[in-house]
Design a protein around this motif. Structure first.
Motif, short mmCIF file in Angstrom:
data_model
loop_
_atom_site.label_atom_id
_atom_site.label_comp_id
_atom_site.label_asym_id
_atom_site.label_seq_id
_atom_site.Cartn_x
_atom_site.Cartn_y
_atom_site.Cartn_z
N PRO A 1 -27.57 9.91 1.65
CA PRO A 1 -28.62 8.93 1.88
C PRO A 1 -29.26 8.47 0.56
O PRO A 1 -29.36 9.25 -0.37
N SER A 2 -29.68 7.21 0.58
CA SER A 2 -30.12 6.59 -0.67
C SER A 2 -31.63 6.63 -0.90
O SER A 2 -32.42 6.43 0.02
N ASN A 3 -31.97 6.87 -2.13
CA ASN A 3 -33.30 6.57 -2.65
C ASN A 3 -33.12 5.29 -3.44
O ASN A 3 -32.33 5.31 -4.39
N PRO A 4 -33.71 4.17 -3.11
CA PRO A 4 -34.91 3.99 -2.30
C PRO A 4 -34.70 3.45 -0.88
O PRO A 4 -35.69 3.32 -0.17
N THR A 5 -33.47 3.11 -0.47
CA THR A 5 -33.36 2.32 0.78
C THR A 5 -33.19 3.17 2.03
O THR A 5 -33.36 2.67 3.15
N GLY A 6 -32.78 4.43 1.88
CA GLY A 6 -32.49 5.27 3.04
C GLY A 6 -31.12 4.95 3.65
O GLY A 6 -30.78 5.50 4.70
N ALA A 7 -30.33 4.10 3.00
CA ALA A 7 -29.01 3.76 3.54
C ALA A 7 -28.11 4.99 3.56
O ALA A 7 -28.11 5.79 2.61
N VAL A 8 -27.35 5.13 4.64
CA VAL A 8 -26.33 6.18 4.73
C VAL A 8 -24.99 5.47 4.89
O VAL A 8 -24.81 4.66 5.80
N ILE A 9 -24.08 5.74 3.98
CA ILE A 9 -22.79 5.04 4.00
C ILE A 9 -21.91 5.62 5.10
O ILE A 9 -21.72 6.84 5.16
N PRO A 10 -21.39 4.78 6.00
CA PRO A 10 -20.50 5.31 7.04
C PRO A 10 -19.31 6.03 6.41
O PRO A 10 -18.83 5.65 5.33
N ARG A 11 -18.84 7.08 7.10
CA ARG A 11 -17.79 7.94 6.52
C ARG A 11 -16.53 7.17 6.13
O ARG A 11 -15.94 7.44 5.08
N ASP A 12 -16.12 6.22 6.97
CA ASP A 12 -14.88 5.51 6.64
C ASP A 12 -15.07 4.63 5.41
O ASP A 12 -14.16 4.47 4.58
N GLU A 13 -16.28 4.07 5.26
CA GLU A 13 -16.55 3.23 4.07
C GLU A 13 -16.58 4.11 2.82
O GLU A 13 -16.06 3.73 1.76
N PHE A 14 -17.20 5.28 2.96
CA PHE A 14 -17.27 6.21 1.83
C PHE A 14 -15.84 6.62 1.40
O PHE A 14 -15.51 6.64 0.21
N ALA A 15 -15.00 6.91 2.40
CA ALA A 15 -13.61 7.28 2.11
C ALA A 15 -12.89 6.12 1.43
O ALA A 15 -12.07 6.32 0.51
N ALA A 16 -13.21 4.90 1.85
CA ALA A 16 -12.58 3.72 1.23
C ALA A 16 -13.05 3.57 -0.23
O ALA A 16 -12.27 3.16 -1.11
N ILE A 17 -14.32 3.92 -0.50
CA ILE A 17 -14.83 3.87 -1.89
C ILE A 17 -14.10 4.92 -2.73
O ILE A 17 -13.70 4.66 -3.88
N LEU A 18 -13.87 6.10 -2.15
CA LEU A 18 -13.11 7.14 -2.86
C LEU A 18 -11.70 6.63 -3.18
O LEU A 18 -11.21 6.81 -4.31
N ASP A 19 -11.11 5.97 -2.22
CA ASP A 19 -9.76 5.45 -2.40
C ASP A 19 -9.73 4.44 -3.57
O ASP A 19 -8.83 4.46 -4.41
N VAL A 20 -10.77 3.59 -3.64
CA VAL A 20 -10.87 2.62 -4.75
C VAL A 20 -10.91 3.39 -6.07
O VAL A 20 -10.20 3.06 -7.04
N CYS A 21 -11.75 4.42 -6.12
CA CYS A 21 -11.90 5.20 -7.36
C CYS A 21 -10.57 5.87 -7.74
O CYS A 21 -10.17 5.87 -8.91
N GLN A 22 -9.90 6.41 -6.74
CA GLN A 22 -8.62 7.08 -7.02
C GLN A 22 -7.59 6.09 -7.55
O GLN A 22 -6.90 6.35 -8.53
N ARG A 23 -7.53 4.91 -6.92
CA ARG A 23 -6.54 3.92 -7.35
C ARG A 23 -6.82 3.38 -8.74
O ARG A 23 -5.92 3.05 -9.49
N HIS A 24 -8.11 3.31 -9.10
CA HIS A 24 -8.46 2.74 -10.41
C HIS A 24 -8.71 3.81 -11.46
O HIS A 24 -9.10 3.50 -12.59
N GLY A 25 -8.54 5.07 -11.09
CA GLY A 25 -8.72 6.17 -12.06
C GLY A 25 -10.16 6.30 -12.54
O GLY A 25 -10.41 6.58 -13.71
#
Ligand SMILES: Cc1ncc(COP(=O)(O)O)c(C=O)c1O
Length: 403
Positions: free
Chosen positions: A184-208
């Motif tokens: 969860p985020s400071n300051p917005t309180g946003a919680v990233i849905p799990r599939d979106e978070f996994a997709a962000i990880l995938d982006v990071c893995q692909r781009h090193g």
């Protein structure tokens, strides 16, 4: 002193570039200003502090007293005492589904220090760090301190301030070394849905790139959302750094205790940095932390239930003010209302608005600008329901909507 004659003392001192590049945390600045009003006797409703208004649980305090009585007051190993590193790995596995070994764990002086150490160990001059905005105030300054450049990715009220993997990917360049996510985020309180978070990880893995996940508010999410760690995704560990904190989960802000979980060579680099700076986190705090990791978690559920009640009240109260919109936070203990409809020539931005709100109504909030979210203010509801009611009354009056 001769050189200082006719010059401001600060100019004469000639600070190092790395310090000139950064500024004092704006949240601290607001707290200082609110303190000035309090010192003059004003009854300030203080929505500034990002810290639990609950005391540290008794069993944790008792462990610290015992450590003192047993004279555990000497230097410890730089990355922390072995049982605590083990206990952090076990707690993180049980609570958040990861699988770290003690060699992949370092105890730090707060979660902030875990982020700072990670940034300083990985970011060099010219490197880019992608950070969804609004962001926690300290990320850009830490990146600047290390000589890097923050690339903000704007998130929007209509999406609950959740970043999308596609947006992160579009911000990546050959210079990108790291993406920082705080859910969860400071300051917005946003919680990233799990599939979106996994997709962000995938982006990071692909781009090193490294994915630094700041889990400071992991245990404060509302409704059906359960504490979640990206480190629970199989094969994620090579690219992930977890920054964790005892501060919020166990109401231990003043103890200054946190941790980083990361591949062991990176933990080695962070240990080197830590060995040449703080040496180790306070020994007594580490024994208290050991009890936090091994002891009951009932106090966390009590705090969460109370935050949930306050969240409901403050969101309803803010939404009732004409011209104010407010996304319901999914986690942490902040709301980030949009006050831009109230900006005018006398109050041209959220900084001016926060200043006037403090002067006229003695209500302290943090301007959204500080978080890369202009037109908003951050309100912490880690304060009593009675103060929330009083604050809402004053904010409503300030915006011309109430008694
Ligand atoms: C997003 C975020 N990360 C990290 C921290 C640091 O917490 P600490 O250093 O007290 O563990 C904070 C504190 O407010 C925070 O809001």
């Amino acid at each position: 002193m001769g050189q200082a004659t006719g010059m401001k003392l600060e100019e004469a001192i000639h600070f190092a570039d790395r310090v000139n590049r950064i500024s004092v945390s704006p949240t601290m600045a607001v707290m200082q200003e609110a303190e000035r009003f309090k010192a003059r006797g004003a009854d300030v409703v203080d929505f500034g502090p990002g810290e639990p208004d609950f005391p540290t649980p008794d069993h944790i305090k008792r462990a610290a007293i015992k450590a003192l009585e047993e004279n555990r007051t000497k230097y410890t190993a730089t990355p922390g005492i072995a049982p605590l590193r083990q206990a952090i790995c076990e707690w993180h596995a049980a609570q958040l589904g990861s699988s770290y070994e003690p060699a992949e764990c370092i105890v730090t002086v707060g979660g902030k220090h875990a982020v700072f150490n990670s940034v300083c160990s990985l970011i060099s001059a010219g490197d880019e760090v992608v950070v969804p905005a609004p962001y926690w105030v300290s990320y850009p300054d830490m990146v600047k301190y290390a000589g890097g450049k923050t690339v903000p990715v704007a998130t929007h009220e209509k999406d609950g301030f959740c970043p999308r993997a596609e947006q992160i990917e579009n911000a990546i360049t050959p210079r990108t070394r790291m993406v920082i996510i705080n859910s969860p985020s400071n300051p917005t309180g946003a919680v990233i849905p799990r599939d979106e978070f996994a997709a962000i990880l995938d982006v990071c893995q692909r781009h090193g790139c490294w994915l630094l996940s700041d889990e400071c508010y992991s245990h404060f999410s509302y409704g059906d959302a359960r504490p979640y760690s990206i480190a629970s995704v199989p094969d994620s560990k090579d690219r992930v750094i977890i920054a964790g904190s005892f501060s919020k989960t166990f109401a231990m802000t003043g103890w200054r205790l946190g941790y980083a979980l990361a591949p062991s060579p990176l933990i080695g680099a962070i240990t080197k940095l830590q060995s040449q700076s703080v040496s180790n986190p306070t020994s007594i705090a580490q024994y208290a932390g050991l009890e936090a990791m091994r002891g009951p978690m009932d106090s966390v559920a009590v705090m969460l239930a109370e935050y949930a009640r306050r969240r409901q009240r403050i969101v309803a109260g803010l939404r009732a003010i004409p011209g104010v919109t407010c996304t319901a936070p999914q986690g942490a203990f902040y709301v980030f209302p949009n006050v831009s409809a109230h900006l005018n020539s006398d109050m041209p931005n959220d900084m001016a608005l926060a200043k006037q709100l403090l002067e006229r109504e003695h209500v302290a909030v943090v301007p959204g600008e500080a978080f890369g979210g202009p037109g908003h203010v951050r309100i912490s509801y880690a304060t009593s329901m009675e103060r929330i009611e009083e604050g809402l009354r004053r904010i409503s009056r300030f915006f011309g909507g109430g008694k």
